[in-house]
Design a protein around this motif. Sequence first.
Motif, PDB file in Angstrom:
ATOM      1  N   LYS A  21       0.803  -1.313  -0.094  1.00  0.00           N
ATOM      2  CA  LYS A  21      -0.105   0.035  -0.122  1.00  0.00           C
ATOM      3  C   LYS A  21       0.664   1.128  -0.006  1.00  0.00           C
ATOM      4  CE  LYS A  21      -3.492   2.248   2.578  1.00  0.00           C
ATOM      5  NZ  LYS A  21      -4.562   2.250   3.741  1.00  0.00           N
ATOM      6  N   LEU A  22       2.160   1.491   0.955  1.00  0.00           N
ATOM      7  CA  LEU A  22       2.776   2.534   0.804  1.00  0.00           C
ATOM      8  C   LEU A  22       3.548   2.600  -0.452  1.00  0.00           C
ATOM      9  CD1 LEU A  22       4.077   4.685   2.440  1.00  0.00           C
ATOM     10  CD2 LEU A  22       5.542   3.201   3.638  1.00  0.00           C
ATOM     11  N   ILE A  23       4.109   1.330  -0.976  1.00  0.00           N
ATOM     12  CA  ILE A  23       4.727   1.710  -1.923  1.00  0.00           C
ATOM     13  C   ILE A  23       4.061   2.353  -3.495  1.00  0.00           C
ATOM     14  CG2 ILE A  23       5.854   0.301  -3.856  1.00  0.00           C
ATOM     15  CD1 ILE A  23       7.598   0.500  -1.601  1.00  0.00           C
ATOM     16  N   LYS A  24       2.696   1.763  -3.278  1.00  0.00           N
ATOM     17  CA  LYS A  24       1.882   2.323  -4.639  1.00  0.00           C
ATOM     18  C   LYS A  24       1.221   3.544  -4.291  1.00  0.00           C
ATOM     19  CE  LYS A  24      -0.219  -2.316  -5.949  1.00  0.00           C
ATOM     20  NZ  LYS A  24      -1.540  -3.219  -5.925  1.00  0.00           N
ATOM     21  N   ALA A  25       1.251   4.225  -3.050  1.00  0.00           N
ATOM     22  CA  ALA A  25       1.015   5.277  -2.725  1.00  0.00           C
ATOM     23  C   ALA A  25       2.021   6.433  -3.284  1.00  0.00           C
ATOM     24  CB  ALA A  25       0.692   5.671  -1.323  1.00  0.00           C
TER      25      ALA A  25
ATOM     26  N   ASP B  65      15.894  -7.009   2.451  1.00  0.00           N
ATOM     27  CA  ASP B  65      15.399  -8.115   1.866  1.00  0.00           C
ATOM     28  C   ASP B  65      13.804  -8.085   1.777  1.00  0.00           C
ATOM     29  OD1 ASP B  65      18.102  -9.213   1.483  1.00  0.00           O
ATOM     30  OD2 ASP B  65      17.862 -10.409   3.401  1.00  0.00           O
ATOM     31  N   HIS B  66      13.298  -7.790   2.785  1.00  0.00           N
ATOM     32  CA  HIS B  66      11.988  -7.482   2.632  1.00  0.00           C
ATOM     33  C   HIS B  66      11.285  -6.474   1.636  1.00  0.00           C
ATOM     34  CE1 HIS B  66       7.545  -6.502   4.009  1.00  0.00           C
ATOM     35  NE2 HIS B  66       8.028  -5.098   4.053  1.00  0.00           N
ATOM     36  N   CYS B  67      12.089  -5.476   1.679  1.00  0.00           N
ATOM     37  CA  CYS B  67      11.553  -4.384   0.543  1.00  0.00           C
ATOM     38  C   CYS B  67      11.755  -4.974  -0.940  1.00  0.00           C
ATOM     39  CB  CYS B  67      12.331  -2.935   0.642  1.00  0.00           C
ATOM     40  SG  CYS B  67      11.718  -2.187   2.191  1.00  0.00           S
ATOM     41  N   ALA B  68      13.035  -5.529  -1.086  1.00  0.00           N
ATOM     42  CA  ALA B  68      13.389  -5.967  -2.431  1.00  0.00           C
ATOM     43  C   ALA B  68      12.421  -7.144  -2.743  1.00  0.00           C
ATOM     44  CB  ALA B  68      14.748  -7.045  -2.324  1.00  0.00           C
TER      45      ALA B  68
ATOM     46  N   SER C 189       7.397  -8.761  -6.099  1.00  0.00           N
ATOM     47  CA  SER C 189       6.043  -9.048  -6.192  1.00  0.00           C
ATOM     48  C   SER C 189       5.199  -8.082  -6.957  1.00  0.00           C
ATOM     49  CB  SER C 189       5.544  -9.285  -4.902  1.00  0.00           C
ATOM     50  OG  SER C 189       5.323  -8.125  -4.104  1.00  0.00           O
ATOM     51  N   LEU C 190       5.676  -6.706  -7.009  1.00  0.00           N
ATOM     52  CA  LEU C 190       4.818  -5.687  -7.822  1.00  0.00           C
ATOM     53  C   LEU C 190       5.564  -5.667  -9.188  1.00  0.00           C
ATOM     54  CD1 LEU C 190       4.837  -2.865  -5.095  1.00  0.00           C
ATOM     55  CD2 LEU C 190       2.907  -4.554  -5.691  1.00  0.00           C
ATOM     56  N   GLY C 191       6.311  -6.503  -9.544  1.00  0.00           N
ATOM     57  CA  GLY C 191       6.690  -6.669 -10.951  1.00  0.00           C
ATOM     58  C   GLY C 191       7.885  -5.883 -11.303  1.00  0.00           C
ATOM     59  N   VAL C 192       8.669  -5.342 -10.332  1.00  0.00           N
ATOM     60  CA  VAL C 192       9.819  -4.306 -10.519  1.00  0.00           C
ATOM     61  C   VAL C 192      10.962  -5.279 -10.998  1.00  0.00           C
ATOM     62  CG1 VAL C 192      11.335  -2.911  -9.738  1.00  0.00           C
ATOM     63  CG2 VAL C 192       9.123  -2.848  -8.853  1.00  0.00           C
ATOM     64  N   ASP C 193      11.742  -4.809 -12.021  1.00  0.00           N
ATOM     65  CA  ASP C 193      12.550  -5.578 -12.593  1.00  0.00           C
ATOM     66  C   ASP C 193      14.064  -5.516 -11.477  1.00  0.00           C
ATOM     67  OD1 ASP C 193      15.254  -6.139 -14.166  1.00  0.00           O
ATOM     68  OD2 ASP C 193      13.872  -6.373 -15.595  1.00  0.00           O
ATOM     69  N   THR C 194      14.705  -6.625 -11.416  1.00  0.00           N
ATOM     70  CA  THR C 194      15.941  -6.657 -10.463  1.00  0.00           C
ATOM     71  C   THR C 194      16.928  -5.484 -11.009  1.00  0.00           C
ATOM     72  OG1 THR C 194      16.850  -8.400 -11.818  1.00  0.00           O
ATOM     73  CG2 THR C 194      15.614  -8.900  -9.910  1.00  0.00           C
ATOM     74  N   LYS C 195      16.780  -4.945 -12.319  1.00  0.00           N
ATOM     75  CA  LYS C 195      17.827  -3.985 -12.778  1.00  0.00           C
ATOM     76  C   LYS C 195      17.417  -2.876 -12.280  1.00  0.00           C
ATOM     77  CE  LYS C 195      19.522  -6.478 -16.922  1.00  0.00           C
ATOM     78  NZ  LYS C 195      19.496  -6.410 -18.384  1.00  0.00           N
ATOM     79  N   GLN C 196      16.289  -2.535 -11.616  1.00  0.00           N
ATOM     80  CA  GLN C 196      15.653  -1.180 -11.024  1.00  0.00           C
ATOM     81  C   GLN C 196      15.912  -1.316  -9.713  1.00  0.00           C
ATOM     82  OE1 GLN C 196      11.879  -1.912 -13.881  1.00  0.00           O
ATOM     83  NE2 GLN C 196      11.624   0.076 -12.721  1.00  0.00           N
ATOM     84  N   ILE C 197      16.536  -1.933  -9.074  1.00  0.00           N
ATOM     85  CA  ILE C 197      16.801  -2.108  -7.623  1.00  0.00           C
ATOM     86  C   ILE C 197      18.328  -2.200  -7.297  1.00  0.00           C
ATOM     87  CG2 ILE C 197      16.257  -3.461  -5.530  1.00  0.00           C
ATOM     88  CD1 ILE C 197      13.898  -4.810  -6.910  1.00  0.00           C
ATOM     89  N   LYS C 198      18.524  -1.260  -6.518  1.00  0.00           N
ATOM     90  CA  LYS C 198      19.807  -1.077  -5.938  1.00  0.00           C
ATOM     91  C   LYS C 198      20.165  -1.386  -4.486  1.00  0.00           C
ATOM     92  CE  LYS C 198      22.130   1.884  -9.423  1.00  0.00           C
ATOM     93  NZ  LYS C 198      23.402   1.361  -9.553  1.00  0.00           N
TER      94      LYS C 198
END
Length: 256
Positions: free
Chosen positions: A210-214, A234-237, A242-251
Amino acid sequence: MTAPNKPTIIPVKTHKVKLLEVNQETTNVRSFRFSYPHGFDYKPGQFIMINLDVIQDGISKFIKRSYSLSSAPMQEKHIETIVKLMGAGSKRLFEHMKGDELEIAGPYGMFTFQEEVSNEVHGRKLNHIVLLAAGSGITAPLSIARYILDSSLALKVSFIFSNKTSHDIIARKELEKMTAEHDNFSLYLTVTRPEEDPDWHGLTGRVDEKLIKAAVHDVSDALFYLCGPAEFVDHCAKLLSSLGVDTKQIKTEKYE
């Protein structure tokens, strides 16, 4: 801030710096400003090693501890780090006074924002930088936020910052000032122990869908920087995946 988990460190030139200012951020967190080393060049999100003299088991010796920089590169009058009191290294650093001289090495680290490459994934530009931090993990994301805003870059920045209580929020006044002064900056503060903080009337609970989508209406247009304890990162990743974010978009940057 506690020391980040790092790969093998390549030797870098050492510098002598003078401690210019110490500020109490929370009950167990302080910010330290040092003179800007000659020839020192760093990117937002990088860290330094500080050489500290300690006594362990009755023996005097030097230990090296890594601390991320919270300052932005254009702040050439000083460099700054934010440190949480935990362990021999931070205890010794907390004993230092204004005017003391210390030795540092660096910069190090790959958890960086580079305007020319950090906002491009799959060959296209991403226009939204999302910073997720917990506790003293704010240090590197704060450097990135300061850099983007001070450089007047045409990027949207969302800062999601999780703490146990509102009393643990580092740099709260500055973050709120950023929100008031910059239309492209949004702040989301949440506390995970509201029962210990009766005066808090803001967001509560862990970072969730909910917070991420907001904060992020289109995850495909965002680059995410996650920094804090391993459990939080790890929780946020996992949540972003689960929201479909590509791993290349995550540091990510995890702390011990």
